[in-house]
Write a protein that holds these residues in place. Structure first.
Motif, PDB file in Angstrom:
ATOM      1  N   GLY A   1      34.480 -65.095  34.434  1.00 46.67           N
ATOM      2  CA  GLY A   1      34.887 -63.767  34.005  1.00 46.67           C
ATOM      3  C   GLY A   1      34.091 -62.668  34.673  1.00 46.67           C
ATOM      4  N   LEU A   2      32.884 -63.003  35.150  1.00 54.66           N
ATOM      5  CA  LEU A   2      32.063 -62.046  35.903  1.00 54.66           C
ATOM      6  C   LEU A   2      32.241 -62.198  37.411  1.00 54.66           C
ATOM      7  CD1 LEU A   2      28.697 -62.127  33.915  1.00 54.66           C
ATOM      8  CD2 LEU A   2      30.271 -60.186  34.133  1.00 54.66           C
ATOM      9  N   GLY A   3      33.072 -63.146  37.810  1.00 54.74           N
ATOM     10  CA  GLY A   3      33.301 -63.361  39.236  1.00 54.74           C
ATOM     11  C   GLY A   3      32.288 -64.252  39.904  1.00 54.74           C
ATOM     12  N   VAL A   4      31.415 -64.913  39.122  1.00 51.98           N
ATOM     13  CA  VAL A   4      30.369 -65.755  39.715  1.00 51.98           C
ATOM     14  C   VAL A   4      30.558 -67.234  39.390  1.00 51.98           C
ATOM     15  CG1 VAL A   4      28.662 -63.905  39.793  1.00 51.98           C
ATOM     16  CG2 VAL A   4      28.804 -65.338  37.739  1.00 51.98           C
TER      17      VAL A   4
ATOM     18  N   HIS B   1      38.475 -66.867  28.927  1.00 53.10           N
ATOM     19  CA  HIS B   1      38.875 -68.264  28.800  1.00 53.10           C
ATOM     20  C   HIS B   1      40.311 -68.459  29.260  1.00 53.10           C
ATOM     21  CE1 HIS B   1      39.588 -72.205  26.730  1.00 53.10           C
ATOM     22  NE2 HIS B   1      38.357 -72.398  27.149  1.00 53.10           N
ATOM     23  N   ARG B   2      41.105 -67.391  29.180  1.00 52.54           N
ATOM     24  CA  ARG B   2      42.480 -67.447  29.684  1.00 52.54           C
ATOM     25  C   ARG B   2      42.556 -67.095  31.167  1.00 52.54           C
ATOM     26  NH1 ARG B   2      43.702 -64.808  24.590  1.00 52.54           N
ATOM     27  NH2 ARG B   2      43.740 -62.803  25.702  1.00 52.54           N
ATOM     28  N   GLY B   3      41.397 -66.777  31.786  1.00 49.82           N
ATOM     29  CA  GLY B   3      41.377 -66.557  33.221  1.00 49.82           C
ATOM     30  C   GLY B   3      41.136 -65.144  33.682  1.00 49.82           C
ATOM     31  N   ALA B   4      40.911 -64.205  32.765  1.00 50.61           N
ATOM     32  CA  ALA B   4      40.676 -62.821  33.165  1.00 50.61           C
ATOM     33  C   ALA B   4      39.334 -62.685  33.878  1.00 50.61           C
ATOM     34  CB  ALA B   4      40.707 -61.904  31.937  1.00 50.61           C
ATOM     35  N   VAL B   5      39.266 -61.755  34.830  1.00 46.50           N
ATOM     36  CA  VAL B   5      38.029 -61.408  35.515  1.00 46.50           C
ATOM     37  C   VAL B   5      37.758 -59.940  35.267  1.00 46.50           C
ATOM     38  CG1 VAL B   5      36.827 -61.262  37.736  1.00 46.50           C
ATOM     39  CG2 VAL B   5      38.398 -63.160  37.285  1.00 46.50           C
TER      40      VAL B   5
END
Length: 566
Positions: free
Chosen positions: A87-90, A527-531
């Motif tokens: 979610g943080l892109g890492v 958890h659903r894939g959002a960033v």
């Protein structure tokens, strides 16, 4: 506009939206998400590196020891920890190496039972029944209750409507609020069965009578979803969170100690540093020890209601730990890719009662964590053909056991105190002797040996009682504060909140805190894939990338004194 302070220095203008006191996992996760949302975030850390109990230290340019990251659970495709990182892109910056989830990621040893704990509740149930054939009915009752309790807890965390589920499961609701010991009684377990089922209590530092059933069940569920170790060690996880914080415009300042959290008219307005500097912000999140936050940093009754201050002052802490860090110039034979939880007695509760009463005349329990097996071949852990492992045991609470009147967080000297040195040597020797009974002789091959006591933990983390686990009893068994404090603009995260323990619990608490601030169900979203944020803003990792260096913060990245490997 600036204001004068007592030291005569000028206060900084209000150029931050949020200040986070302490850089443990909860603070870094919360800070990362606030920064990704566009908030101007400042994280202040009194130690040389970020991470809190998740940081590492290096010795002899050959060995790196994890302080608190011994294994992580729930790091598979559906896992909460990978979702938080992604979610943080890492998410692609931290790789998780599975432990032996089929044969067993934890080995429980008592005088009469050896149990290898595999992933999956039903697999665990089957192993328990084979190890404890006379306890089958109680095991079924216990596992069924745990599976339902943890399913409801997870659904609630991930934003699913659960009220109908709770209404349909009144027994679960009732028992989830009781102590683990009460559930053991309900299941009719013998002392031996209670010991085997609570054998990994060192993951949260409390005996069955002093921890809620839901805490135990949820922590077991965390690992039963699969046990893992971060490739490169725990500092890699910390460094990824620091990269997210800084990449999204946040700031980490290490070696910066906070003396006070400033509250005016029941509203948090900033912090005052130990050198007198004031930094203002409309939001302050304390990742410091909860008792020190309430009683010291905020001034107790000056900010909080008297009943909350009294409850906090009278609160008990979970058990402290003594850890022995060992490096060898050889490999230990036949070491499993698992932790070992050794118990001297088939009655865990009686053994620990004796430990408290007799001042640790014997080691009642010993935990083994083998970093050189979990992260085999990693150049930072140890040279090829060497071993790196850690021994841990809980010990009696209080400074008196260690021969001192007060701890280092309150200015008490201890490291050269004769009574402290003698006690430390005694405990270290007992732990080494016990370890050799379990895994065979190794002392002739020791190349590095170092012991950290609860006073060591208090010195670096400033944790009340020197425990890494936080509060035990805050007005009731298992009761803990929420992230919201009742003071406008003031929140708390970390091991003492209701979302602890361990890396997973602290990270979840950080997500919940950020969710309250931003008005979003962040954990469900990611958890659903959002960033959240723009991953293109994250820094590149060049040759020689060092997570410990990154974790010092941008301003001190090139400062002298960084320990290196090789």
């Amino acid at each position: 506009m600036t204001t004068e302070v007592a030291s005569g220095r000028k206060a900084r203008p209000d150029r931050y939206d949020a200040i986070i006191v302490g850089s443990g996992i909860g603070g870094l996760v919360c800070g990362g998400y606030l920064a990704a949302d566009g908030r101007r975030v400042l994280v202040l850390e009194q130690h040389d590196v970020a991470g809190g109990n998740a940081h590492v230290f290096r010795r002899r340019r050959r060995y790196e020891f994890d302080v608190g990251t011994h294994y992580l659970g729930d790091c598979g495709e559906d896992g909460i920890i990978p979702a938080i990182l992604s979610g943080l892109g890492v998410g692609d910056r931290v790789r998780f190496r599975p432990m032996d989830n089929e044969r067993g990621f934890d080995r429980v040893i008592t005088p009469t039972v050896t149990l290898d704990v595999p992933s999956g509740w039903d697999n665990y149930r089957d192993r328990l029944k084979r190890a404890l054939p006379g306890e089958a009915a109680g095991i079924d009752r216990f596992v069924d209750l745990a599976k339902t309790t943890t399913a409801l807890s997870r659904a609630s965390l991930l934003g699913e409507p659960v009220m109908d589920l709770y209404r349909a499961s009144p027994e679960v609701t009732r028992w989830s609020r009781r102590s683990l010991g009460a559930v053991f009684d309900h299941c009719g377990f013998s002392a031996r069965a209670r010991t085997v089922l609570a054998a990994q209590f060192g993951n949260y530092g409390a005996l069955p009578a002093d921890v809620s059933f839901s805490v135990h069940a949820n922590l077991m569920d965390h690992y039963l979803r699969g046990a893992y170790y971060p490739e490169g060690g725990g500092q890699v996880l910390v460094a990824a969170l620091v990269e997210a914080l800084e990449g999204y415009g946040g700031e980490l300042r290490t070696r910066t100690s906070v003396a006070r959290i400033l509250v005016e008219d029941d509203t948090a307005v900033g912090v005052e540093l130990s050198d007198g500097e004031r930094i203002t912000a409309p939001l302050v999140i304390s990742n410091a020890d909860y008792r020190r936050t309430v009683l010291d940093l905020c001034g107790g009754e000056a900010v909080f209601p008297s009943h909350l201050v009294r409850q906090t002052r009278e609160a008990t802490m979970r058990f402290p730990l003594t850890a022995v860090y060992v490096a060898l110039d050889t490999e230990l034979p036949a070491t499993p890719n698992a932790n070992i939880w050794w118990h001297a007695d088939d009655d865990l509760e009686q053994a620990h009662a004796r430990m408290i009463e007799e001042g640790m005349r014997e080691i009642p329990q010993l935990i083994f964590s083998f970093a050189s097996v979990k992260d085999a071949g990693a150049p930072n852990v140890c040279p090829p053909g060497h071993s790196n492992f850690q021994l841990m045991t809980v010990c009696p609470p209080g400074h008196a056991f260690w021969g001192v009147d007060k701890g280092p967080a309150d200015g008490g000297p201890y490291r050269r105190n004769a009574a402290y040195v003698a006690r430390k040597q005694q405990v270290t020797e007992a732990m080494l002797a016990t370890a050799e009974e379990v895994v065979g002789p190794f002392r002739d091959h020791i190349t590095h040996l170092e012991t950290a006591t609860p006073l060591t933990n208090e010195r670096y983390i400033r944790a009340s009682g020197g425990t890494p686990y936080g509060l035990a009893n805050w007005g009731g068994v298992g009761k803990r504060p929420d992230v919201r404090t009742g003071v406008e603009g003031l929140y708390v995260v970390g091991q003492s909140t209701r979302y602890g323990s361990g890396v997973g619990g602290a990270a979840t608490g950080g997500m919940v805190c950020a969710s309250h601030v931003l008005g979003r169900r962040l954990l469900a979203e990611v958890h659903r894939g959002a960033v959240v944020g723009d991953p293109s803003l994250l820094p590149d990792r060049g040759p020689g990338w060092d997570p410990l260096r990154v974790s010092r913060g941008r301003a001190r990245r090139e400062a002298k004194g960084l320990a290196r490997i090789g």
